[in-house]
Design a protein around this motif. Structure first.
Motif, PDB file in Angstrom:
ATOM      1  N   ILE A   1       0.678  -1.790  -0.233  1.00 23.79           N
ATOM      2  CA  ILE A   1       0.017   0.052   0.644  1.00 23.79           C
ATOM      3  C   ILE A   1       0.539   0.693   0.225  1.00 23.79           C
ATOM      4  CG2 ILE A   1      -1.145   1.768   1.037  1.00 23.79           C
ATOM      5  CD1 ILE A   1      -3.223  -1.303   2.292  1.00 23.79           C
ATOM      6  N   GLN A   2       1.373   1.573   0.705  1.00 20.10           N
ATOM      7  CA  GLN A   2       3.013   2.227   1.092  1.00 20.10           C
ATOM      8  C   GLN A   2       3.597   2.529  -0.435  1.00 20.10           C
ATOM      9  OE1 GLN A   2       3.055   4.406   3.867  1.00 20.10           O
ATOM     10  NE2 GLN A   2       4.720   5.436   2.915  1.00 20.10           N
ATOM     11  N   ARG A   3       3.903   1.214  -0.935  1.00 18.38           N
ATOM     12  CA  ARG A   3       4.695   1.483  -2.639  1.00 18.38           C
ATOM     13  C   ARG A   3       3.519   2.457  -3.625  1.00 18.38           C
ATOM     14  NH1 ARG A   3       6.379  -3.537  -4.395  1.00 18.38           N
ATOM     15  NH2 ARG A   3       4.496  -3.491  -5.100  1.00 18.38           N
ATOM     16  N   ASN A   4       2.428   1.548  -3.007  1.00 15.62           N
ATOM     17  CA  ASN A   4       1.811   2.453  -4.234  1.00 15.62           C
ATOM     18  C   ASN A   4       1.079   3.903  -4.190  1.00 15.62           C
ATOM     19  OD1 ASN A   4       0.865   0.052  -5.133  1.00 15.62           O
ATOM     20  ND2 ASN A   4      -1.003  -0.914  -4.219  1.00 15.62           N
ATOM     21  N   TYR A   5       1.042   4.025  -2.934  1.00 17.49           N
ATOM     22  CA  TYR A   5       1.103   5.461  -2.556  1.00 17.49           C
ATOM     23  C   TYR A   5       2.016   6.615  -2.392  1.00 17.49           C
ATOM     24  CZ  TYR A   5       1.005   9.443   0.817  1.00 17.49           C
ATOM     25  OH  TYR A   5       0.796  11.644   0.750  1.00 17.49           O
ATOM     26  N   LEU A   6       2.972   6.163  -2.809  1.00 14.65           N
ATOM     27  CA  LEU A   6       4.100   6.704  -3.439  1.00 14.65           C
ATOM     28  C   LEU A   6       4.732   7.354  -4.728  1.00 14.65           C
ATOM     29  CD1 LEU A   6       7.342   5.702  -0.958  1.00 14.65           C
ATOM     30  CD2 LEU A   6       6.332   7.921  -0.727  1.00 14.65           C
ATOM     31  N   GLU A   7       3.904   5.759  -5.283  1.00 14.07           N
ATOM     32  CA  GLU A   7       4.283   5.582  -7.198  1.00 14.07           C
ATOM     33  C   GLU A   7       2.713   6.722  -7.073  1.00 14.07           C
ATOM     34  OE1 GLU A   7       3.252   1.960  -8.156  1.00 14.07           O
ATOM     35  OE2 GLU A   7       5.647   0.876  -7.675  1.00 14.07           O
ATOM     36  N   LEU A   8       1.975   7.254  -7.103  1.00 16.16           N
ATOM     37  CA  LEU A   8       0.572   7.539  -7.525  1.00 16.16           C
ATOM     38  C   LEU A   8       0.724   9.742  -7.086  1.00 16.16           C
ATOM     39  CD1 LEU A   8      -2.545   8.480  -7.683  1.00 16.16           C
ATOM     40  CD2 LEU A   8      -2.587   8.451  -4.996  1.00 16.16           C
ATOM     41  N   MET A   9       2.017   9.091  -5.494  1.00 12.78           N
ATOM     42  CA  MET A   9       2.414  11.130  -5.610  1.00 12.78           C
ATOM     43  C   MET A   9       3.571  11.287  -6.795  1.00 12.78           C
ATOM     44  SD  MET A   9       3.270  11.753  -1.829  1.00 12.78           S
ATOM     45  CE  MET A   9       3.297  13.636  -1.813  1.00 12.78           C
ATOM     46  N   LEU A  10       4.131  10.371  -6.887  1.00 10.48           N
ATOM     47  CA  LEU A  10       5.332  10.252  -8.577  1.00 10.48           C
ATOM     48  C   LEU A  10       4.840  10.446  -9.950  1.00 10.48           C
ATOM     49  CD1 LEU A  10       8.594   8.454  -7.729  1.00 10.48           C
ATOM     50  CD2 LEU A  10       7.968  10.941  -7.303  1.00 10.48           C
ATOM     51  N   GLU A  11       3.409   9.843 -10.118  1.00  7.95           N
ATOM     52  CA  GLU A  11       2.436   9.577 -10.845  1.00  7.95           C
ATOM     53  C   GLU A  11       1.429  11.096 -11.720  1.00  7.95           C
ATOM     54  OE1 GLU A  11       0.974   5.951 -11.467  1.00  7.95           O
ATOM     55  OE2 GLU A  11       2.445   4.674 -11.557  1.00  7.95           O
ATOM     56  N   LEU A  12       1.154  11.793 -10.682  1.00 10.57           N
ATOM     57  CA  LEU A  12       0.353  13.191 -10.506  1.00 10.57           C
ATOM     58  C   LEU A  12       0.724  14.117 -11.025  1.00 10.57           C
ATOM     59  CD1 LEU A  12      -1.770  13.181  -6.977  1.00 10.57           C
ATOM     60  CD2 LEU A  12      -2.826  12.111  -9.550  1.00 10.57           C
ATOM     61  N   PRO A  13      -0.219  14.827 -12.142  1.00 11.16           N
ATOM     62  CA  PRO A  13       0.217  15.810 -12.503  1.00 11.16           C
ATOM     63  C   PRO A  13       0.268  16.984 -11.654  1.00 11.16           C
ATOM     64  CG  PRO A  13      -1.150  15.703 -13.022  1.00 11.16           C
ATOM     65  CD  PRO A  13      -0.915  14.335 -12.464  1.00 11.16           C
ATOM     66  N   TRP A  14       1.497  17.152 -10.878  1.00 10.18           N
ATOM     67  CA  TRP A  14       1.418  18.414  -9.871  1.00 10.18           C
ATOM     68  C   TRP A  14       1.872  19.334 -10.754  1.00 10.18           C
ATOM     69  CZ3 TRP A  14       0.084  17.422  -4.894  1.00 10.18           C
ATOM     70  CH2 TRP A  14      -0.189  16.152  -4.261  1.00 10.18           C
ATOM     71  N   ASP A  15       1.313  20.635 -10.615  1.00 11.16           N
ATOM     72  CA  ASP A  15       1.747  21.998 -11.323  1.00 11.16           C
ATOM     73  C   ASP A  15       1.821  21.473 -13.173  1.00 11.16           C
ATOM     74  OD1 ASP A  15       1.225  22.903  -8.720  1.00 11.16           O
ATOM     75  OD2 ASP A  15       3.182  23.200  -7.959  1.00 11.16           O
ATOM     76  N   THR A  16       1.470  20.260 -13.219  1.00 12.34           N
ATOM     77  CA  THR A  16       1.694  20.517 -14.958  1.00 12.34           C
ATOM     78  C   THR A  16       0.647  20.758 -15.684  1.00 12.34           C
ATOM     79  OG1 THR A  16       3.372  18.735 -14.274  1.00 12.34           O
ATOM     80  CG2 THR A  16       1.914  18.958 -16.795  1.00 12.34           C
ATOM     81  N   TYR A  17       0.328  21.668 -16.552  1.00 10.63           N
ATOM     82  CA  TYR A  17      -0.898  22.803 -17.176  1.00 10.63           C
ATOM     83  C   TYR A  17      -0.609  22.541 -19.183  1.00 10.63           C
ATOM     84  CZ  TYR A  17      -1.620  24.110 -12.046  1.00 10.63           C
ATOM     85  OH  TYR A  17      -1.825  24.009 -11.158  1.00 10.63           O
ATOM     86  N   THR A  18      -1.543  22.646 -19.023  1.00 12.07           N
ATOM     87  CA  THR A  18      -1.372  22.345 -20.844  1.00 12.07           C
ATOM     88  C   THR A  18      -1.166  24.039 -20.986  1.00 12.07           C
ATOM     89  OG1 THR A  18      -3.979  20.962 -20.987  1.00 12.07           O
ATOM     90  CG2 THR A  18      -2.228  19.949 -21.417  1.00 12.07           C
TER      91      THR A  18
END
Length: 806
Positions: free
Chosen positions: A325-342
């Motif tokens: 679960i912890q690994r999935n959580y960290l992978e989600l944080m890395l995959e989310l487009p924080w401050d990334t906009y088209t």
């Protein structure tokens, strides 16, 4: 059922019951039972108490006598007729039981054999005969003697299906018990299968089942064979469940131990393999996560949270469920487009052309999108609007989202909310749960790869409350521009900025959307299309699309304007164009089949070709009924698939009262009642004679009785119909009306005006009566829709009657 150990006074086991001369358990045949039943019970019998068992009729058991009284009794009886009474002791610990210490229900028994054992004890094999009752004690020493009477069993018919099924079930359950209990020898199965007598079968099982003396005594005292069979079956079932439970526990503990050992060896091998490959996979994963984190553009707060969670992962054992679960959580944080906009397109002309290319009409929606782009262009940054497109199905609400995304140059995401009843679908699960995952909003943002997509929330009116919470309440934060800049997902546990996401919700019925949620959205009505608009949509969008999907070119099939209108009017009745697309698809398939089978066909379809392919026209235009008869009025109605005309008829008959038919709802029935009461109160002003009101019964009917109808819109239509019947004044030709009424004679506004106007045009209506307050709705409708229509705006019922009645 169980094998019992040899104990003093008396014993019982399958093994001890085996005949010495043969390897079979002595069984009672039906002939032996019949012979035994003829024997008479002596009036007086010597009584032998047994410590730890109960003897049943027909059953053979060995007993070991150690008490002096018992040995003396056996000697004397064995010298004579070998008949004695057998009863059980109430207390097995009693060494010298009196008459009151023994049960008074037992069996008369016969001594079959007396054996002198090497240890000096006497073993006697006895067989039960009949059940007896001890009436009175006549001798205490040297052993008990008592007056006895035979217990006659309650008579019943043994041939009934019920009794046969009981016996069959008893037999099967007894065999299951023997199978589950490894201590019972296989001879037990043989014995059960070979017993022919029903009564002996019950007695044999009752004797051998693993029960206390008291429980066996209770079975012996049951006076009906059927009742004793049922009682024995209950005891067997209890024993079977106990044995199954014990065996399950043994199997589980053995399997669990084996599994633990297996996992231990596998982990040891895995550890060795990892060391051979040059490192620990656990450490490698953490290095990879930190490497990806350096490339992310996120705030210091998110960076700090990520580093804290990585340290937590380091401390976890990789074999624990929490590690995954912890690994999935960290992978989600890395995959989310924080401050990334088209980057948005600011060519407004091109955006307008894109919207016009994909959708015909829908000016309000297009204007709103162009306005939003214009402000973005001037200001450079703003919170995105939250729009809700509502209207009938098939008008292009969902597909508008794609066009808007293309016009803005943004990513497109769609989330279906129909039937959603779990709040965690929106907000996600807490990480403490096994199998926890983020909500669908965060998942879709991750999938889009940008923090400012066009996000379509489809069918927002069809969310439901369930056992897991109310998802519509969870949407309140999502759809509030003032709050969604820090949307909290239970799994993510840090705020995520949704303020740049352009949410577009779609709905059919805004009445189903909670008012608090509706208040957060900009409501835009996407109304139905006219026949002319449908023809344009079919020509520009539907026909080219279907030709492409079926592998044809525009030269393979042509549909003229007149033929297209025939298809739209004759084969569809809807606000949208979904069914129209299906009908056009059928025409295209006809051409495709003809080309594939090398058959000749007309490329340009005629009315006759269309009827040959689709069958006779199923839909007729709403026909206006003439005004030759008083009491028939044309009303206008709104339905979920657009507008329609509605006929209201009334007729007079001898009698009193009001009858209403036509599958009407409560509100519509109330409109008819209000109309009649208003007429009675204002009869003189309306030109209605009091004699007519008193002498005649009024019947109001709305045709198409199978269709449910409700709402206040038919109020003025009802009162016009009633006055027309009561005064026999006909209704003006080609006139329709809609409006609610009050008891004071006021006309109130109603909704669905555009759809009602389109229905009136289809039915060739020329004049329409509306409430004065509905004038603003008419002003919003295109002039082309109003061509050929004359509107009368009223505030009082009398104005309606003056306009409508000739």
């Amino acid at each position: 059922m169980s094998r019992q150990k040899n104990i003093k006074i008396d014993t019982l086991s399958f093994h001890d019951m085996i005949d010495e001369d043969s390897d079979l358990i002595p069984l009672l045949s039906p002939e032996d039972e019949a012979e035994m039943n003829k024997e008479l019970v002596p009036e007086m019998l010597p009584i032998l108490p047994l410590r730890n068992t109960v003897l049943f009729p027909g059953v053979v058991i060995p007993i070991t006598a150690t008490r002096d009284k018992a040995i003396q009794l056996i000697k004397e009886v064995n010298k004579g007729d070998k008949i004695l009474g057998i009863v059980a002791q109430k207390d097995s610990a009693s060494k010298n039981p009196s008459f009151d210490d023994i049960y008074h229900t037992g069996v008369v028994a016969q001594i079959l054999r007396v054996l002198k054992m090497p240890d000096g004890n006497t073993t006697v094999i006895i067989q039960g005969k009949k059940r007896i009752r001890l009436e009175a004690e006549i001798q205490k020493e040297p052993f008990i003697k008592a007056v006895t009477t035979e217990i006659i069993e309650d008579s019943f018919v043994q041939d009934t299906e019920e009794f046969k099924e009981i016996i069959k079930t008893v037999k099967e359950t007894a065999l299951s018990v023997i199978e589950e209990n490894p201590n019972i020898p296989s001879e037990g199965t043989f014995a059960i299968k070979n017993i022919k007598s029903n009564s002996f079968l019950i007695n044999f099982i009752s004797s051998n089942i693993d029960l206390s003396v008291k429980e066996k005594q209770e079975l012996l005292e049951v006076n009906s064979l059927q009742d004793r069979a049922i009682a024995t079956l209950k005891k067997l079932n209890t024993e079977l469940q106990r044995l199954e439970l014990r065996n399950d526990i043994q199997n589980k503990t053995r399997v669990d131990l084996d599994q633990q050992q297996k996992e231990y060896y596998l982990h040891q091998q895995l550890k060795t393999i990892q060391e051979e490959l040059g490192g620990n996979s656990h450490e490698t994963e953490i290095v990879e996560l930190n490497k990806k984190a350096k490339e992310k553009k996120w705030s210091k707060e998110i960076q700090k949270t990520f580093e804290k969670e990585v340290l937590r992962m380091k401390r976890l054992n990789p074999q624990m469920p929490e590690y995954a679960i912890q690994r999935n959580y960290l992978e989600l944080m890395l995959e989310l487009p924080w401050d990334t906009y088209t980057k948005d397109k600011f060519d407004l002309k091109e955006a307008e052309a894109t919207l016009d290319r994909d959708h015909f009409g829908l000016e309000k929606v297009k204007d709103r999108i162009i306005e939003h782009l214009a402000v973005l262009k001037l200001k450079g940054d703003m919170k995105s609007p939250i729009i809700c497109l509502y209207g009938p199905p098939g008008v292009g609400k969902t597909s508008l989202g794609k066009s808007i995304a293309e016009a803005l140059g943004r990513k497109y995401v769609r989330m279906a909310l129909g039937g959603l009843r779990d709040e965690s679908e929106i907000r996600g699960h807490r990480k403490t749960y096994i199998g926890a995952m983020p909500g669908r909003l965060i998942q879709n943002i991750k999938k889009s790869g940008t923090s400012n997509p066009v996000f379509v929330l489809d069918e927002i009116d069809k969310m439901a409350s369930g056992m897991q919470g109310d998802p519509s309440s969870a949407m309140l934060e999502v759809l509030d521009p003032e709050q969604n800049s820090a949307f909290y997902d239970n799994f993510l546990e840090v705020g995520y900025d949704l303020s740049k996401v352009m949410f577009i919700a779609t709905a059919n019925n805004i009445g189903n959307i909670p008012w608090a949620l509706r208040d957060r959205m900009e409501m835009i009505n996407v109304s139905g299309y006219t026949i002319e608009e449908k023809m344009e949509i079919a020509k520009k969008h539907l026909l080219p699309k279907q030709l492409k999907e079926h592998g044809l070119k525009s030269s393979h099939l042509k549909i003229g304007k007149a033929q297209l209108e025939f298809v739209v009017a004759g084969y569809t009745r809807e606000s949208g164009v979904r069914n129209l697309e299906k009908v056009i698809a059928k025409l295209v398939r006809y051409a495709a089949k003809s080309i594939a089978m090398e058959e000749s066909y007309d490329v340009s379809l005629s009315h006759e070709n269309i009827e040959a392919i689709l069958g006779p026209a199923r839909m007729e235009r709403d026909k206006y009924e003439n005004n030759e008869v008083a009491g028939v009025v044309t009303g206008l109605a709104w339905t979920s698939v657009g507008g329609d005309i509605l006929f209201i008829e009334s007729i007079l008959s001898k009698g009193k009262g009001l009858t209403i038919t036509g599958n009407l709802g409560t509100v519509m029935k109330e409109s008819a009642t209000i109309a009649l009461e208003y007429i009675k109160a204002n009869a003189e002003d309306l030109g209605v004679k009091q004699k007519v009101l008193e002498a005649y019964k009024v019947h109001v009917h709305v045709p198409e009785g199978a269709t449910p109808k409700d709402g206040p819109s038919a109020g003025i239509t009802m009162i016009t119909s009633l006055v027309s019947s009561l005064t026999q004044r006909k209704v003006k030709s080609k006139l329709a009306m809609t409006g609610e009424i009050t008891l004071r004679g006021k006309v109130l506004p109603v909704g669905g005006i555009k759809e009602k106007i389109l229905a009136a045009k289809r039915a060739n209506i020329k004049e329409i009566i509306l409430c004065e307050a509905n004038k603003k709705d008419i002003e919003e409708i295109k002039d082309s829709y109003l061509k050929g229509l004359k509107f009368h705006y009223v505030t009082e019922i009398k104005q309606v009657l003056d306009l409508a009645l000739t």
